[in-house]
Design an enzyme around this catalytic site. Structure first.
Site: not given
Lengths: 490, 481
Positions: A79, A154, A178
């Site tokens: 990420k 997210s 997330s």
């Protein structure tokens, strides 16, 4: 001929160890697939093919020498909120578009020490604020199960990359759901470890008391393997727990007989989609059929967890994001004086959701409002924690839905932040309590993946992984792949 | 002076802690003179994702101070974020302590003449220093430059209670506090360089007890500036109030050049620091065992030590205070006095506060840099006490010991300074002196007997200080009478 991109971590591990494939081949296969799928998915903000291939060459050499770590040679994705030296780390934001860290996050170092191959940095909601990946400055991510739908957020890029076999596994971060929510929406396994289990050093902070790094994988066994590498104390993170790291893989015995599974009443209320409810209830029946005992429980403070989350997390975010001022790094727009420079830089650099939360955070901490909001929220947080403490006096794990609904259409909730926030209603309490949970694929609802959430005691990742693994072996829901994957790879 | 108004003064003292590394990272905190941004890392430069780790030594030094100032130390303390924006604050917040400081409710006793004053300490807390902003011209362009070397240096803030105090009392308080911090080894006491900084809050209370707005004065980098700025503010505020005007609540700076306080140029924002607990740091757990250990390491404080010097060594209060002003000097005195107990302590005090401090002053050396081992001083003073050498020869020997580092007896031998007490030699010497000064002999005989002093002086001079002055005097008197 085996499709190299269909391999799980443990599958690839075996082939690599037996020299049936090389890391370079495996990595190249994934890079090719990324090339083919990215125009439709947008899961990556940056693909670092050259770096990945160089790492693959080194991993092949290390494996030949017999010095390879557990993750050696296996291509994965990070990420884009995890600091990587020399590779831009944008956090999905314009304000950090050109920011290049001078140091690696602890998890990145640990992956490197294990020989991991990093394919690139994945797309995400800006500064991890969002549940749909529509808040990225680099465009939305499309759910591989249905390109018109969101993959969740997210960590939507990480989940999508794993679901679509653009990476064998990925790391995400979970502040209020997330990792688990996008895992649920993309049919992958997403583990949020106990707060402090994995070092946050180098994770660009959103809400420091809630953020935690964890794996997104295609099997529970893979999540266990990755956690074993990234977990553990870190002298650079004072909130990292000084607990020894168990052998998570060894915990996956498949035996959950006699285990007490708490079913929280509050997780099956009005907001829950009826199809999702059916899928989750069936999952509970599967666990019972494996010898677990279902115990009805109550988590009465859960209903307040979400609203208090939106007091505490913006407060911390307000402070954490204050450093993006254009003085030292990142976007910088000159102004007449320092104050106008701040204003111009932040106006242009942050997206709407980030601004909303900065304003919210500033407000709840303001003189005269602190007691009514921040202090009250901390008190509720204590109640949420006590709920779980009490429940875990009676049960070993708690099981419920990960999200109230399956993936929703892109654009459906962008104008309604409160609806958007409700996506995290079942995941947020776990962060508030600092405990651990994993979302495991539980089947489909109208052709879209549904996740079941298995919640455990602090530092008891072993038990939730054991339950998830047993469930997975019994049902094989994790083997379902998105239809587009088949089309594209054909 | 200030009419019906009584000044109420509160002090905020910031002191950099003498730790090797910074408050929350491993960077060296000894940045003085280093090129900009050479003592910083991801943590103290506020890079994304970097996390603080508490410097345990800084906590110890803070606790030591809190204990020395008689504060209540809690079982648990914590850090908070103080939020405000400025380029020299790289994270956009300062890690500080808000409602759980490491010490509160203490006091400091200090002395002005015979008066002992007790000033209350509101709190002691730990925080991190900021970087340093310089506004300057580069190629004709006005720029602001930031150097992050200072960013994250451990800082301790000591806040006093607001008390009715005169400028001199405030100055002596800071002087005494500075002494305590230096005794503890927590701070170097350098007001000029800014490793110790003082801000004052001052307001005037009216004849009926009415409170007036307070003014904060910053940039006080000497004790003199502190005292003068307070005197100036008392006068200024008193004049405003007497004229029916009001005092504006504001921050002012002390202008050394103009000898007055001036409004700070910086734009005044209504600060709302939005404090909240620092989530990156677990609470500090303070164990009684740690406090006991720290208490065990605590040196005797200057005022106590000064009192002991009077009672134990029989020193004058003046000497005791001079000697205890700096810990190394007091240590020096005690080590020397212990080295040879046949020499009375007051002799040591005389020599140390007199000739030795003069030599230090001339060379601009600090007390810890005395080049004469205390045992060597003891030897010298013993030579004088036993009459082996004269006092005036002793001064020459001391000078040479200071520059050469040699021992007293070596210098005495080489320069043949041993006193001549042998009467035959002195008989000749005194005869010569009397013969050479017929005028003085005449005066003496006419009753002006104090010329004997001058005659003794002559004899000492021609013996190069080696003659025993008492024996010379006796001989002279005998010959003249």
């Amino acid at each position: 001929m085996i499709d190299l991109t269909s391999l799980t971590l443990s599958g690839a591990r075996g082939l690599l160890d037996r020299r049936e494939i090389s890391s370079v081949e495996l990595t190249q296969a994934h890079l090719d697939r990324i090339d083919r799928l990215e125009p439709q998915l947008n899961a990556y903000i940056r693909v670092t093919g050259d770096i990945a291939l160089a790492q693959a060459v080194r991993a092949d050499e290390a494996m030949r020498r017999g010095e390879a770590g557990e993750l050696a040679g296996i291509p994965m994705a990070l990420k884009d909120i995890l600091s990587t030296v020399g590779v831009p780390t944008t956090c999905g934001s314009r304000i950090l578009e050109n920011y290049v860290p001078q140091y690696n996050a602890t998890v990145v170092d640990r992956l490197a020490a294990s020989g991991a191959v990093v394919l690139g940095k994945t797309n995400m909601d800006e500064f991890a604020m969002g549940s749909s990946n529509e808040n990225s400055a680099f465009g939305p991510v499309h759910n591989p199960w249905c390109l018109e739908r969101v993959p969740g957020g997210s960590s939507g890029g990480s989940a999508t990359a794993v679901a679509s076999s653009e990476a064998v596994y990925a790391l995400g971060t979970d502040t209020g759901g997330s990792i688990r929510q996008p895992a649920a929406l993309t049919g992958t396994v997403g583990l949020k470890p106990t707060y402090g289990r994995v070092s946050r050093y180098g994770l660009v902070a959103f809400a420091s008391s809630l953020d935690q790094i964890g794996p997104i994988t295609r099997t529970v066994a893979d999540a266990a393997a990755v956690l074993g590498v990234i977990a553990g104390p870190d002298p650079r993170d004072s909130t990292a727990l000084n607990a020894p790291v168990p052998d998570y893989s060894a915990a996956l015995t498949g035996d959950i007989r006699g285990l007490r599974v708490g079913i929280p009443r509050e997780y099956f209320g009005d907001g829950l989609d009826s199809e999702v409810r059916v899928v989750v209830e069936r999952a509970i029946e599967v666990l019972q059929s494996l010898g677990a005992r279902a115990v009805p429980i109550s988590l009465p403070s859960s209903e307040h967890a979400l609203s208090t989350y939106y007091v505490i997390s913006p407060a911390e975010a307000m402070a954490n994001l204050a450093r993006y001022d254009g003085v030292r790094y990142g976007l910088s727009l000159p102004g007449d004086d320092i104050w106008s420079m701040y204003a111009l830089t932040r106006e242009a650099g942050f997206g709407a959701e980030v601004k909303r939360r900065i304003i919210l955070g500033t407000y709840v901490l303001s003189a005269g409002y602190y007691d009514a909001y921040y202090r009250k929220a901390q008190q509720v947080r204590t109640l949420v924690r006590r709920d779980f403490d009490a429940a875990f006096g009676e049960v070993d794990v708690i099981v419920g839905p990960t999200t109230p609904t399956p993936a929703f259409p892109i654009g459906a909730k962008v104008d309604d932040p409160l609806q958007m926030y409700l996506n995290d209603v079942y995941t947020v309490p776990i962060n508030m309590a600092g405990i651990t949970a994993v979302s495991v694929p539980a089947g489909l609802a109208s052709g879209l993946p549904v996740g079941v959430q298995i919640i455990g005691r602090a530092l008891d990742e072993e038990t939730i992984l054991r339950v998830g693994d047993a469930f997975e072996r019994e049902t094989g829901h994790n083997l379902l792949r998105p239809p587009m994957t088949a089309e594209v790879s054909a | 002076m200030n009419g019906p108004y009584v000044p109420v003064v509160g002090l905020e003292v910031h002191a950099q802690l003498l730790t090797a590394s910074k408050m929350f990272c491993g960077c060296s905190s000894r940045y003085s003179g280093a090129p900009p941004d050479t003592h910083c890392c991801a943590v103290c430069a506020g890079m994304p994702g970097a996390l603080p780790v508490v410097n345990a030594r800084a906590v110890e030094l803070g606790l030591l101070t809190a204990l020395a100032l008689h504060c209540t130390v809690p079982r648990a303390s914590k850090f908070d974020r103080k939020n405000y924006s400025y380029p020299d604050l790289p994270k956009g917040y300062q890690i500080s302590q808000y409602d759980d400081p490491i010490g509160r409710g203490g006091f400091l006793d200090y002395r002005i003449g015979d008066r002992v004053i007790r000033w209350g300490i509101t709190r002691v807390h730990l925080e991190e220093d900021t970087g340093k902003t310089t506004h300057t011209d580069v190629d004709g362009r006005e720029v602001s430059l930031v150097d992050y070397n200072r960013s994250g240096v451990p800082l301790m803030e000591i806040v006093t209670d607001p008390e009715m105090r005169m400028p001199e009392e405030a100055r002596e308080f800071v002087s005494a506090l500075r002494q305590v911090l230096m005794y503890l080894g927590v701070n170097d006491g350098d007001l000029q360089a800014g490793s110790m900084r003082v801000d004052v809050n001052i307001s005037l209370t009216g004849p009926n007890g009415e409170r007036n707005p307070k003014v904060e004065v910053k940039n006080l980098n000497s004790l003199r500036a502190l005292e003068r700025s307070l005197a100036y503010e008392i006068e200024r505020q008193g004049r405003l109030l007497a004229g029916g005007e009001t005092v504006e609540q504001e921050t002012r700076g002390w202008s050394e050049k103009e000898e007055k306080t001036v409004p700070q140029r910086t734009k005044e924002y209504a600060h709302d620091y939005r404090y909240f607990p620092e989530p990156d740091l677990p609470p500090l757990v303070i164990r009684q065992a740690d406090l006991d250990r720290l208490t065990g390491t605590m040196p005797e404080m200057p005022m106590t030590r000064s009192g002991r010097f009077v009672s134990q060594y029989g020193l004058t209060p003046f000497h005791a205070q001079v000697l205890t002003r700096e810990r190394p000097l007091a240590d020096y005195f005690e080590r020397a006095a212990a080295a040879d107990r046949s020499v009375p302590p007051r002799i040591y005090a005389n020599w140390i506060t007199g000739d030795l401090m003069r030599l230090l002053g001339e060379e601009q050396r600090a007390a810890e840099e005395i080049p004469i081992p205390p045992e060597n001083l003891a030897e010298l003073l013993s030579l004088i006490e036993t009459g082996e050498i004269s006092g005036s020869a002793g001064k020459q020997v001391l000078d040479e010991m200071f520059t050469s580092g040699q021992a007293a007896h070596a210098i005495v031998e080489r320069r043949q300074l041993r006193q001549v007490a042998d009467s035959a030699a002195l008989d000749t010497l005194t005869d010569e002196v009397l013969a050479a000064n017929p005028g003085m002999v005449d005066q003496y005989r006419k009753g002006k007997t104090n010329v004997i002093q001058a005659l003794v002086g002559q004899a000492m001079k021609s013996s190069q200080g080696r003659a025993n002055p008492q024996v010379v005097r006796d001989l002279l008197e005998r010959k003249l009478n």
